[in-house]
Design a protein around this motif. Structure first.
Motif, PDB file in Angstrom:
ATOM      1  N   TRP A  43      -1.712  -8.000  -2.260  1.00 45.10           N
ATOM      2  CA  TRP A  43      -0.965  -8.708  -1.221  1.00 45.10           C
ATOM      3  C   TRP A  43      -1.843  -8.995  -0.005  1.00 45.10           C
ATOM      4  O   TRP A  43      -1.687 -10.019   0.662  1.00 45.10           O
ATOM      5  CB  TRP A  43       0.283  -7.915  -0.818  1.00 45.10           C
ATOM      6  N   LEU A  47       0.271 -12.197  -7.377  1.00 40.35           N
ATOM      7  CA  LEU A  47       0.375 -11.812  -5.970  1.00 40.35           C
ATOM      8  C   LEU A  47      -0.699 -12.489  -5.117  1.00 40.35           C
ATOM      9  O   LEU A  47      -0.415 -12.989  -4.026  1.00 40.35           O
ATOM     10  CB  LEU A  47       0.274 -10.289  -5.832  1.00 40.35           C
ATOM     11  N   ALA A  86       8.156 -10.081  -7.451  1.00 41.30           N
ATOM     12  CA  ALA A  86       6.951 -10.471  -8.184  1.00 41.30           C
ATOM     13  C   ALA A  86       7.173 -11.775  -8.935  1.00 41.30           C
ATOM     14  O   ALA A  86       6.250 -12.588  -9.074  1.00 41.30           O
ATOM     15  CB  ALA A  86       6.545  -9.361  -9.154  1.00 41.30           C
ATOM     16  N   CYS A  98      -1.634  -8.963 -10.384  1.00 47.74           N
ATOM     17  CA  CYS A  98      -2.516  -9.244  -9.246  1.00 47.74           C
ATOM     18  C   CYS A  98      -2.788 -10.744  -9.097  1.00 47.74           C
ATOM     19  O   CYS A  98      -2.851 -11.255  -7.975  1.00 47.74           O
ATOM     20  CB  CYS A  98      -3.819  -8.471  -9.390  1.00 47.74           C
ATOM     21  N   ILE A 139       6.175  -0.190  -1.881  1.00 47.89           N
ATOM     22  CA  ILE A 139       4.783   0.184  -2.152  1.00 47.89           C
ATOM     23  C   ILE A 139       4.531   1.653  -1.819  1.00 47.89           C
ATOM     24  O   ILE A 139       3.831   2.354  -2.556  1.00 47.89           O
ATOM     25  CB  ILE A 139       3.807  -0.727  -1.386  1.00 47.89           C
ATOM     26  N   TYR A 164      -0.860  -2.951  -5.565  1.00 48.29           N
ATOM     27  CA  TYR A 164       0.048  -3.919  -4.943  1.00 48.29           C
ATOM     28  C   TYR A 164      -0.437  -4.240  -3.530  1.00 48.29           C
ATOM     29  O   TYR A 164      -0.469  -5.396  -3.108  1.00 48.29           O
ATOM     30  CB  TYR A 164       1.466  -3.348  -4.883  1.00 48.29           C
TER      31      TYR A 164
END
Length: 527
Positions: A77, A238, A402, A235, A59, A73
């Motif tokens: 998360w 995640l 992912a 998204c 990241i 990201y």
């Protein structure tokens, strides 16, 4: 200096492992540390399990190269733990004993569900693990100047992982994750303070400099995700996938009560939230202080942004700079070891407790025999991971993390939610949901830009094993596979037979899930 620091961390964690070995006397000790970890300890360990090398190295690099899009990201998360806190943590702890499958079988009373849930756990853990061991191989090779090749580095990481889990079980894994989380938080806090000192303790000044260097578009969406649907799909995977990740869910069985499970999530959220906020400082500072060109020169994916930033903060070519670089690299190595250990124990527990004992032996295996089989399963998981890592060492496997989230959100989460909240749900729906979500996700990934694509002549074909135009345009299939998982679970439920005892099982499940009645022989407290 780097190898010295890495060696100190390895020796420290090995010491913890051998200390824990004397406290492992049963399958329960091996699987979940006997359920004796405190809420605070478990919260720190969850953070250590969750903040992987993909978070620390990946990241930071994504933000350094892509600005706003890279930070998405971090946001996804972090937000993911709200799902875990409000929906999953407490009921899971009350209904299960060692694994996700325990929870599902408690209500659905069908061993087919146990088998397929265990199979999904092993698949998710494997994808996640391949990315970690390949990343470890690349990191060690890069920082040794090629002296240690990935072919040697991957078995080294695999061997350490096997030792941690076989010798120390969940207790050792927990403390390795705690040590790693504290080291990682210390490193990121120190780097963030040094970054702020350089920019007048103003995040606005840092962003202003990043905009000056890269242009204003660096601070708005579009640098990485040209198609907004790609970002939404990622998204979704995640945010929803975390609540279905087996190695995270297993941690809720290591605490004494459901209330401790909730508390541990809150502790984890504070650490994880703080860490992901600091990635914004580190990523933007790496862009400004190191520069995109140097980051890409060291590693095209940007994975060396954090180590190079540490070196720049200490002073390139100075003792302090080299010390910072060595410490950050050693922390990154510890990060990989801790996450891989968590994945390994999750996979071996699912095989031993669910498949070997629950399905093949009908739950008749003694604690001592399970203990022995679990250790053998750990060795097998470790060896398989090493082999798969060596086979994939030349591939770009960053997408596998992912993908693991996509499978967890498409195959596991629908079944978890329907088990908890839908009275009509049955075993047929669970099997359809798990296997349907799994198959749809894998099929979409197989025809996505991760696997398919036409490389320019000057590039290798490692990125695209299939040299053809991608059929499915999105890198992450979450926006399609997650609704498909829910739909297939619902269709399977409607096609399955409704048993007379289903309503009674649902009522019993809800009572236990939200009161804790019957957990470890306890009696529900009433006002």
């Amino acid at each position: 200096m780097t190898f010295l620091m890495a060696a100190i961390i390895v020796l420290l964690t090995l010491g913890i492992t051998f200390w824990a070995s004397g406290r492992n006397t049963s399958a329960g000790d091996f699987y979940v540390a006997g359920g004796k970890i405190t809420a605070t300890q478990n919260g720190i360990a969850i953070a250590g399990d969750y903040m992987s090398a993909a978070s620390f190295l990946g990241i930071t690099g994504l933000i350094a190269l892509n600005g706003y899009d890279g930070f998405m990201y971090s946001v996804a998360w972090f937000i993911a733990y709200l799902t875990v806190l409000f929906i999953v943590a407490e009921p899971l702890r009350n209904l299960g004993k060692y694994t996700l499958a325990d929870m599902l079988v408690y209500r659905l009373k069908d061993q087919k569900v146990r088998f397929y849930a265990a199979f999904s756990t092993i698949v998710v853990s494997t994808f996640y693990m391949i990315a970690q061991v390949v990343g470890a191989g690349s990191l060690i090779s890069l920082l040794s100047g090629g002296a240690i090749s990935p072919t040697l580095a991957i078995p080294l990481v695999g061997a350490l992982m096997i030792v941690y889990v076989v010798v120390g079980g969940m207790l050792a894994t927990t403390w390795v994750q705690i040590v790693k989380a504290m080291l990682l938080m210390f490193a990121t806090i120190v780097m963030t303070v040094l970054i702020l000192a350089k920019f007048g303790f103003s995040f606005s000044n840092l962003l202003g400099e990043a905009a000056r260097v890269n242009g204003q578009e660096f601070l708005v969406p579009g640098a990485k995700f040209k198609n907004p649907i790609d970002l939404i799909s990622l998204c979704l995977a995640l945010v929803l996938g975390t609540a279905g990740l087996p190695h995270i869910l297993t941690r809720f069985f290591t605490v004494p009560t459901a209330q401790d499970a909730r508390k541990s999530v809150v502790v984890a959220m504070w650490l994880i939230g703080g860490f992901y906020v600091m990635t914004a400082f580190m990523g933007n500072a790496a862009n400004v202080l190191v520069g995109k060109d140097k980051i890409i020169e060291a590693n095209a994916a940007g994975n060396m942004a954090a180590p190079l930033l540490a070196q720049a903060l200490g002073g390139v070519g100075t003792f302090t700079g080299e010390l910072f670089l060595a410490f950050v690299v050693a922390v990154a190595f510890a990060t990989i070891l801790a996450v891989v250990a968590g994945l390994t124990i999750s996979a071996s527990t699912s095989f031993t407790h669910d498949i070997y004992n629950g399905v093949l032996r009908g739950g008749t295996v003694s604690e001592q025999e399970q203990f022995k089989v679990a250790r053998m399963a750990t060795i097998a998981v470790g060896v398989i991971s090493i082999i798969l890592g060596l086979l994939a060492k030349d591939q770009n496997v960053a997408f596998l993390v992912a993908l693991a989230f996509a499978i967890a959100s498409s195959a596991n989460l629908p079944v978890i939610l329907f088990t908890l909240f839908w009275r009509r749900f049955n075993a047929t729906g669970a099997v359809w949901g798990i296997m349907g979500g799994l198959i749809v996700t894998l099929a979409l990934i197989a025809v996505s830009p991760n696997i398919m694509g036409i490389d320019p002549p000057e590039k290798t074909k490692a990125r695209h094993p299939i040299q053809a135009q991608a059929i499915f345009p999105l890198e992450n299939p979450g926006i399609v596979s997650i609704p498909a998982g829910f739909a297939l679970a619902a269709i399977g439920t409607m096609l399955g037979k409704r048993r007379p005892e289903d309503d009674e099982n649902f009522e019993a499940m809800q009572y236990r899930a939200y009161t804790g009645a019957g957990v470890d022989g306890s009696v529900a407290a009433h006002d």
